[in-house]
Design a protein around this motif. Structure first.
Motif, PDB file in Angstrom:
ATOM      1  N   PHE A 135       0.799  -1.227   0.000  1.00  0.00           N
ATOM      2  CA  PHE A 135       0.000   0.000   0.000  1.00  0.00           C
ATOM      3  C   PHE A 135       0.837   1.284   0.000  1.00  0.00           C
ATOM      4  CE2 PHE A 135      -2.624  -3.335   1.816  1.00  0.00           C
ATOM      5  CZ  PHE A 135      -3.726  -3.232   0.990  1.00  0.00           C
ATOM      6  N   LEU A 136       1.998   1.252   0.658  1.00  0.00           N
ATOM      7  CA  LEU A 136       2.800   2.472   0.725  1.00  0.00           C
ATOM      8  C   LEU A 136       3.727   2.623  -0.472  1.00  0.00           C
ATOM      9  CD1 LEU A 136       3.995   3.142   4.354  1.00  0.00           C
ATOM     10  CD2 LEU A 136       2.328   4.352   2.978  1.00  0.00           C
ATOM     11  N   LEU A 139       2.778   4.843  -3.251  1.00  0.00           N
ATOM     12  CA  LEU A 139       2.882   6.275  -2.953  1.00  0.00           C
ATOM     13  C   LEU A 139       4.316   6.764  -3.159  1.00  0.00           C
ATOM     14  CD1 LEU A 139       0.625   6.584   0.220  1.00  0.00           C
ATOM     15  CD2 LEU A 139       0.141   7.407  -2.079  1.00  0.00           C
ATOM     16  N   ILE A 142       4.871   7.155  -6.798  1.00  0.00           N
ATOM     17  CA  ILE A 142       4.264   8.374  -7.327  1.00  0.00           C
ATOM     18  C   ILE A 142       5.156   9.569  -7.029  1.00  0.00           C
ATOM     19  CG2 ILE A 142       2.278   9.921  -7.123  1.00  0.00           C
ATOM     20  CD1 ILE A 142       0.561   7.426  -6.565  1.00  0.00           C
ATOM     21  N   ALA A 238      -1.717  14.166  -8.984  1.00  0.00           N
ATOM     22  CA  ALA A 238      -3.069  14.106  -8.436  1.00  0.00           C
ATOM     23  C   ALA A 238      -3.851  12.960  -9.071  1.00  0.00           C
ATOM     24  CB  ALA A 238      -3.780  15.425  -8.652  1.00  0.00           C
ATOM     25  N   LEU A 239      -3.671  12.780 -10.376  1.00  0.00           N
ATOM     26  CA  LEU A 239      -4.362  11.677 -11.054  1.00  0.00           C
ATOM     27  C   LEU A 239      -3.885  10.334 -10.519  1.00  0.00           C
ATOM     28  CD1 LEU A 239      -4.633  12.633 -14.809  1.00  0.00           C
ATOM     29  CD2 LEU A 239      -6.474  11.983 -13.261  1.00  0.00           C
ATOM     30  N   LEU A 241      -2.566   9.746  -7.635  1.00  0.00           N
ATOM     31  CA  LEU A 241      -3.098   9.596  -6.278  1.00  0.00           C
ATOM     32  C   LEU A 241      -4.542   9.123  -6.316  1.00  0.00           C
ATOM     33  CD1 LEU A 241      -1.943  12.571  -4.079  1.00  0.00           C
ATOM     34  CD2 LEU A 241      -1.549  10.146  -3.753  1.00  0.00           C
ATOM     35  N   GLY A 242      -5.290   9.690  -7.267  1.00  0.00           N
ATOM     36  CA  GLY A 242      -6.676   9.264  -7.431  1.00  0.00           C
ATOM     37  C   GLY A 242      -6.757   7.775  -7.733  1.00  0.00           C
ATOM     38  N   TRP A 244      -4.500   5.545  -6.902  1.00  0.00           N
ATOM     39  CA  TRP A 244      -4.124   4.849  -5.671  1.00  0.00           C
ATOM     40  C   TRP A 244      -5.312   4.766  -4.720  1.00  0.00           C
ATOM     41  CZ3 TRP A 244      -4.071   6.396  -0.506  1.00  0.00           C
ATOM     42  CH2 TRP A 244      -3.407   5.540   0.386  1.00  0.00           C
ATOM     43  N   PHE A 245      -5.972   5.916  -4.589  1.00  0.00           N
ATOM     44  CA  PHE A 245      -7.120   6.009  -3.700  1.00  0.00           C
ATOM     45  C   PHE A 245      -8.229   5.045  -4.131  1.00  0.00           C
ATOM     46  CE2 PHE A 245     -11.190   7.948  -2.663  1.00  0.00           C
ATOM     47  CZ  PHE A 245     -11.050   8.105  -1.306  1.00  0.00           C
ATOM     48  N   THR A 246      -8.486   5.014  -5.441  1.00  0.00           N
ATOM     49  CA  THR A 246      -9.536   4.128  -5.943  1.00  0.00           C
ATOM     50  C   THR A 246      -9.198   2.667  -5.675  1.00  0.00           C
ATOM     51  OG1 THR A 246      -9.822   5.741  -7.692  1.00  0.00           O
ATOM     52  CG2 THR A 246     -10.947   3.630  -7.968  1.00  0.00           C
ATOM     53  N   THR A 248      -6.983   1.350  -3.451  1.00  0.00           N
ATOM     54  CA  THR A 248      -6.721   0.887  -2.083  1.00  0.00           C
ATOM     55  C   THR A 248      -7.829   1.251  -1.095  1.00  0.00           C
ATOM     56  OG1 THR A 248      -5.510   2.885  -1.561  1.00  0.00           O
ATOM     57  CG2 THR A 248      -4.221   1.039  -2.325  1.00  0.00           C
ATOM     58  N   VAL A 249      -8.648   2.229  -1.439  1.00  0.00           N
ATOM     59  CA  VAL A 249      -9.709   2.612  -0.507  1.00  0.00           C
ATOM     60  C   VAL A 249     -11.103   2.367  -1.091  1.00  0.00           C
ATOM     61  CG1 VAL A 249     -10.660   4.428   0.945  1.00  0.00           C
ATOM     62  CG2 VAL A 249      -8.211   4.365   0.503  1.00  0.00           C
ATOM     63  N   ALA A 250     -11.412   3.062  -2.186  1.00  0.00           N
ATOM     64  CA  ALA A 250     -12.780   3.000  -2.709  1.00  0.00           C
ATOM     65  C   ALA A 250     -13.171   1.570  -3.092  1.00  0.00           C
ATOM     66  CB  ALA A 250     -12.917   3.932  -3.900  1.00  0.00           C
TER      67      ALA A 250
ATOM     68  N   LEU B  20     -10.122  18.089 -12.466  1.00  0.00           N
ATOM     69  CA  LEU B  20      -9.526  17.146 -11.523  1.00  0.00           C
ATOM     70  C   LEU B  20      -9.953  17.424 -10.075  1.00  0.00           C
ATOM     71  CD1 LEU B  20      -7.466  14.859 -11.235  1.00  0.00           C
ATOM     72  CD2 LEU B  20      -5.822  16.634 -10.653  1.00  0.00           C
ATOM     73  N   LEU B  27     -16.023  12.931  -5.653  1.00  0.00           N
ATOM     74  CA  LEU B  27     -15.815  11.523  -5.295  1.00  0.00           C
ATOM     75  C   LEU B  27     -15.739  11.374  -3.774  1.00  0.00           C
ATOM     76  CD1 LEU B  27     -15.138   8.619  -6.386  1.00  0.00           C
ATOM     77  CD2 LEU B  27     -12.740   9.230  -6.007  1.00  0.00           C
ATOM     78  N   LEU B  31     -18.255   9.329  -1.211  1.00  0.00           N
ATOM     79  CA  LEU B  31     -17.737   8.283  -0.334  1.00  0.00           C
ATOM     80  C   LEU B  31     -18.080   8.565   1.129  1.00  0.00           C
ATOM     81  CD1 LEU B  31     -15.666   6.269  -1.943  1.00  0.00           C
ATOM     82  CD2 LEU B  31     -14.413   6.629   0.141  1.00  0.00           C
ATOM     83  N   PHE B 125      -7.701  -0.366   4.645  1.00  0.00           N
ATOM     84  CA  PHE B 125      -8.530   0.833   4.552  1.00  0.00           C
ATOM     85  C   PHE B 125      -9.995   0.515   4.301  1.00  0.00           C
ATOM     86  CE2 PHE B 125      -4.286   2.122   2.934  1.00  0.00           C
ATOM     87  CZ  PHE B 125      -3.939   2.932   3.996  1.00  0.00           C
ATOM     88  N   ALA B 126     -10.357  -0.761   4.407  1.00  0.00           N
ATOM     89  CA  ALA B 126     -11.704  -1.148   3.977  1.00  0.00           C
ATOM     90  C   ALA B 126     -12.782  -0.758   4.979  1.00  0.00           C
ATOM     91  CB  ALA B 126     -11.761  -2.645   3.715  1.00  0.00           C
ATOM     92  N   LEU B 140      -6.405  14.331   2.440  1.00  0.00           N
ATOM     93  CA  LEU B 140      -5.801  13.987   1.141  1.00  0.00           C
ATOM     94  C   LEU B 140      -6.494  14.735   0.003  1.00  0.00           C
ATOM     95  CD1 LEU B 140      -3.703  12.183  -0.253  1.00  0.00           C
ATOM     96  CD2 LEU B 140      -5.477  10.460  -0.533  1.00  0.00           C
ATOM     97  N   ILE B 144      -4.948  17.447  -2.640  1.00  0.00           N
ATOM     98  CA  ILE B 144      -5.027  17.322  -4.098  1.00  0.00           C
ATOM     99  C   ILE B 144      -5.621  18.591  -4.701  1.00  0.00           C
ATOM    100  CG2 ILE B 144      -6.198  16.099  -5.965  1.00  0.00           C
ATOM    101  CD1 ILE B 144      -5.834  13.537  -4.454  1.00  0.00           C
ATOM    102  N   PHE B 147      -2.972  22.089  -3.196  1.00  0.00           N
ATOM    103  CA  PHE B 147      -1.522  22.247  -3.062  1.00  0.00           C
ATOM    104  C   PHE B 147      -0.966  23.395  -3.904  1.00  0.00           C
ATOM    105  CE2 PHE B 147      -1.970  19.557  -6.757  1.00  0.00           C
ATOM    106  CZ  PHE B 147      -0.970  19.986  -7.613  1.00  0.00           C
ATOM    107  N   LEU B 237       3.409  19.951  -3.446  1.00  0.00           N
ATOM    108  CA  LEU B 237       2.725  18.656  -3.427  1.00  0.00           C
ATOM    109  C   LEU B 237       3.590  17.602  -2.742  1.00  0.00           C
ATOM    110  CD1 LEU B 237       0.274  17.021  -4.348  1.00  0.00           C
ATOM    111  CD2 LEU B 237       1.566  16.416  -6.387  1.00  0.00           C
ATOM    112  N   ILE B 245       1.548  11.200   4.417  1.00  0.00           N
ATOM    113  CA  ILE B 245       1.971   9.813   4.636  1.00  0.00           C
ATOM    114  C   ILE B 245       2.578   9.676   6.031  1.00  0.00           C
ATOM    115  CG2 ILE B 245       3.545   7.988   3.880  1.00  0.00           C
ATOM    116  CD1 ILE B 245       3.340   9.107   1.059  1.00  0.00           C
TER     117      ILE B 245
END
Lengths: 418, 479
Positions: A135-136, A139, A142, A238-239, A241-242, A244-246, A248-250, B20, B27, B31, B125-126, B140, B144, B147, B237, B245
């Motif tokens: 997971f890290l 990042l 990126i 940013a993209l 990260l998005g 990554w977010f999708t 690992t989280v969403a 973006l 999003l 969530l 993270f679930a 976060l 995004i 920054f 950023l 982190i």
């Protein structure tokens, strides 16, 4: 070759790259160190508790004069020792039970006991090597790669590169690959040291390296693809990260909700309650009501002993077993449900490289649901062996003696867990 | 003032144009809504189930038929921890502790069946509770989106135009900060609804919400500050992402690992074994002939001036059960307290290190306000133990006073004797109702002091850094 060395020097002189790599190696070392320490603690704990429970059993058995009392007071320590690779992936070991103190009473009343640590610490989550690598790591990738092209453009070197070298894109590609390889090396070195210290199998270490490599490759390709389309470094970051977010989280949040909705499991509390009711009601029921279902399961004892009037151990143990029998279908449904949920999660994990890495690693480290379930089965088998040992003395008229008790089964961890 | 608002609204316009930032914010908003909705419903359903189960357990216990009183000691009883109102937003330790305890004689059971037992394992993270959504994700998203707020203008040198039109750099920084704060406020709306509908006490709800507001303010100031200090958006950023982190993902986990290593706590089984060894000296309460009870026997014989236990006006077996339960409970409590002290020490260790990370500070403040922290759980354990001791000793009293020693002793000789060795089910009324409620609002708020203080400190420092960065901006420009 000269090119590689030049690029290497160039990369390491970049403070961002150097710092990221340093952080990578330090964190990796921390996870490996604390993982090894944790495994040591578990092993020492197992040794200590095993000794305590064994001593206690010897002490308790010395006083016993009949089979019923012996079965009642003899506790056994069951456990799943950590595998050699468990230092790298803690898996479900902090959430689900891997050690029990078991005796020959109804098993369903004992097997759900979870000997967990401080819940506030469990809640924060673990920081093991698998978490880091799955997971890290993306990042860090990126951070290393989002700015590759943008930095060249910004420093007005891009036009120069394209003009003189002819192929600026290839240079950037090799630079990105080099950085990925450097990061890989920084992360893997402490892990390999851990593998040597723990004498884990080389084969599984190779597999771990491979999946981490694939995870890196995935993020490398994704970064290159994004940065080739997006000129601005921050936008690209940013993209990414998005993404990554999708992943690992969403996706896990949605996946977990979906799986838990579509695969129902019986409430664990319900099993405990039903089982306890069955055992307790038996005291007030006519003995035949208990013995009938028991003899159906064990026809070999059916005409063994006449039913006497007062308290009798064999009747007591018969209703302990009948208590288990009452909830057998629920208990099986719970285990099947957990397995099925896990299977469904495995499918979902296929869509997210980080989740997949996490799963593969805990699978190799035998800290996943499958390993937990095989330990669960191991305890059930051992409990069945206890019953098989005691029943002839309780139901079959076999003489109880200290001599006979020497044959009492002792728990051995099942093969897949050692 | 006016120029601040113009700059802020300009920033909003910029975000809505850059797809973006808008996409990220939308999003996140979705969530968060899902998480608030799902968690609130789930906890509310849990609450109802547990309250119903509690009533049912009490009814079942009291409606048991006539029995030997000691049978009821082993029959036992369940108590459930009903969640506090704000647990709908921050379930805290609830999914990790188990929520029901089986109470019986001679034993202190631990809470069983935590939610993680049969849950699908979907990575770290679930389990996205509303609390975690605001602690981890909203910062976060703000990063995004924000920054480049100041550094973008610096890179494109559009800030010069602004300055020549009479706006000070500090105003630019202030305006961007306000823009980010407005976005954060928008993202806070689902939580606001959640808190309002949770039915928590107003004071503690305000403290809960307030700690989240300060926390987000820290991030907003950090973002606009970094953006003001850094000449390029990409550097800003990098700095912000590293901070996120380090502060929100790494620090809490490393601190938790450190707490585990610094303050080792014995496992439950080990504690049980220690108890067992200590209990050997107390004797087995089922066996009135255990030499450990010789003293009791002698004392009773003397007290009632009789020769044998059969002549006693009370049931000696009952007295043995009662006395041994008392001694045993003292030992059990001693070890349980030891274990709880260890856990609190670990938690306090983490709390003390919250200076390093506003994330840790907020987690702790939030759980305390919601009444889902470890101390509240420990109080549940203590209250459950008090309930256990009370009904067990109530039953033992019935054993002592209402069942004759002779009947008791002969219970295994015939079916008739077996039936005779009972007391009336009237006696099962010794069981009291068990209702668990969280600490009072003022108590919880006072426990939040340290962590909220840490949050304020962070906000001040971040504000200061940002302000200096903005001032420096103007010096650079003028110089």
């Amino acid at each position: 070759m000269d090119n590689i060395i030049r690029e290497l020097r160039f990369s390491l002189r970049d403070p961002v790259v150097a710092l990221t790599l340093l952080v990578g190696v330090l964190l990796s070392a921390f996870t490996v160190f604390s993982g090894l320490k944790e495994v040591d603690t578990e092993r020492a704990q197992i040794e200590r508790v095993k000794q305590m429970v064994d001593d206690d059993r010897t002490y308790a058995l010395a006083d016993q004069s009949d089979a019923g009392g012996a079965a009642y007071y003899a506790f056994h320590f069951t456990y799943a020792p950590p595998s050699d690779l468990a230092f790298a992936a803690r898996g479900v070991r902090d959430d689900l039970p891997w050690k029990h103190r078991i005796r020959m009473l109804a098993l369903e009343g004992q097997i759900y006991e979870t000997d967990a640590g401080n819940p506030e610490l469990s809640r924060i989550g673990k920081f093991d090597f698998a978490f880091f690598a799955a997971f890290l790591l993306p990042l860090l990738m990126i951070l290393l790669l989002h700015d590759l092209k943008a930095a060249e453009v910004r420093n007005n070197r891009w036009a120069f590169l394209s003009a003189t070298g002819g192929d600026g894109g290839r240079l950037l590609l090799s630079r990105a690959v080099l950085r990925a390889i450097l990061l890989f090396a920084c992360i893997i070195t402490p892990f390999l040291a851990g593998v040597i210290v723990s004498t884990a199998s080389l084969m599984s270490a190779v597999v771990v390296c491979a999946v981490i490599g694939l995870n890196l490759a995935f993020w490398l390709v994704l970064s290159l693809f994004t940065t080739s389309r997006i000129q601005s470094g921050p936008t690209a970051a940013a993209l990414l990260l998005g993404a990554w977010f999708t992943l690992t989280v969403a996706l896990p949040v949605g996946g977990k909700l979906m799986v838990e909705q579509s695969v129902p499991v019986p409430m664990g509390g319900e099993i405990l309650l039903t089982q306890r009711e069955a055992v307790n009601d038996a005291w007030d029921l006519p003995r035949e009501a208990t013995l009938k279902p028991f003899y159906e399961r064990h026809p070999e004892w059916a005409n063994a002993e006449p039913v006497s009037e007062g308290f009798d151990w064999y009747w007591y143990y018969a209703f302990q077993q009948v208590g288990d029998q009452t909830v057998e279908s629920m208990s099986e449904a719970l285990r099947d449900g957990v397995a099925e949920r896990d299977k469904a999660m495995a499918m979902i994990a296929l869509t997210s490289p980080p989740l997949l890495v996490d799963r593969v690693m805990s699978q190799l480290a035998m800290t996943d649901i499958a390993a937990f379930q095989s330990y669960d089965q191991c305890v059930r088998d051992f409990h069945a062996a206890l019953r098989a040992f005691h029943y002839p003395m309780l139901f079959g008229g076999k003489e109880y003696s200290a001599e006979a008790m020497k044959e009492l089964p002792t728990f051995r961890p099942c093969a897949s867990n050692s | 003032m006016q120029s601040l608002l113009i700059i802020a609204s300009d920033e909003w316009r910029y975000w809505s144009r850059s797809k973006l930032g808008a996409a990220a914010a939308i999003l996140a908003f979705i969530l968060i809504c899902v998480s608030v909705f799902a968690t609130t419903n789930q906890v509310a359903a849990e609450k109802e189930t547990r309250e119903a189960l509690q009533l049912k357990a009490e009814e079942i216990f009291r409606s048991q038929p006539d029995r030997h009183p000691h049978r009821m000691v082993h029959y036992g009883h369940y108590v459930f921890r009903t969640p506090a109102p704000l647990a709908k937003l921050d379930p805290g330790v609830d999914p990790y502790t188990g929520t029901a305890i089986f109470l019986e004689g001679h034993r202190q059971n631990s809470a069983t069946f935590s939610a993680s037992y049969d849950g699908a394992q979907a990575g770290p993270f679930a389990r996205l509770t509303p609390a975690l959504a605001y602690q981890l994700l909203v910062p976060l998203i703000l990063i995004i989106v924000g920054f480049g707020a100041v550094s973008r203008e610096r890179e494109a040198e559009t800030d010069r135009q602004l300055v020549t039109s009479g706006v000070t750099p500090v105003e630019i920084w202030g305006g961007k900060t306000i823009a980010l704060a407005a976005l954060a406020a928008l993202l806070l709306i689902p939580m606001l609804f959640g808190v309002a509908l949770s039915g928590g006490a107003p004071a503690v709800s305000a403290a809960f919400l307030g700690s989240y507001i300060i926390y987000l303010l820290i991030w907003i100031l950090m973002i606009s500050g970094a953006s003001a200090w850094c000449k390029r958006p990409s550097t800003a950023l990098l700095v912000l992402l590293s901070a996120w982190i380090a502060l929100s993902v790494l620090a809490p986990r490393m601190v938790a690992s450190a707490a585990n290593i610094a303050i080792p706590s014995a496992s439950q089984i080990e504690a049980d074994m220690d108890v067992l060894v200590a209990l050997r000296e107390v004797g087995d309460g089922h066996n009135a002939n255990d030499p450990a009870f010789a003293r009791l026997r002698a004392n009773l014989l003397e007290q009632y001036d009789v020769e044998t236990v059969e002549e006693l006006p009370i049931n000696f077996r009952g007295m043995v059960a009662k006395t041994s339960e008392e001694q045993l409970t003292a030992i059990l409590n001693e070890y349980a307290e030891k274990r709880m002290t260890q856990q609190v020490a670990q938690t306090d260790f983490v709390r003390a290190l919250s200076f390093f990370s506003p994330f840790i500070a907020l987690q702790s403040a939030s759980m305390t306000a919601a009444g889902t922290d470890i101390r509240t759980h420990h109080r549940f354990l203590r209250e459950a133990e008090a309930a256990r001791y009370e009904f067990v000793q109530g039953l033992n009293d019935a054993h002592v006073e209402k069942l004759s020693y002779a009947d008791d002793l002969n219970r295994n000789t015939s079916k008739e004797a077996w039936r005779k060795a009972r007391v009336s089910s009237e006696n099962w009324r010794v069981l009291q109702d068990f209702r668990f409620s969280p600490d009072t609002a003022s108590e919880r708020i006072s426990r939040m002091g340290l962590t909220v203080g840490v949050l304020f400190g962070w906000a001040l420092v971040m504000g200061g850094i940002g302000f200096i960065g903005a001032r420096r901006l103007s010096e650079v420009k003028n110089g």
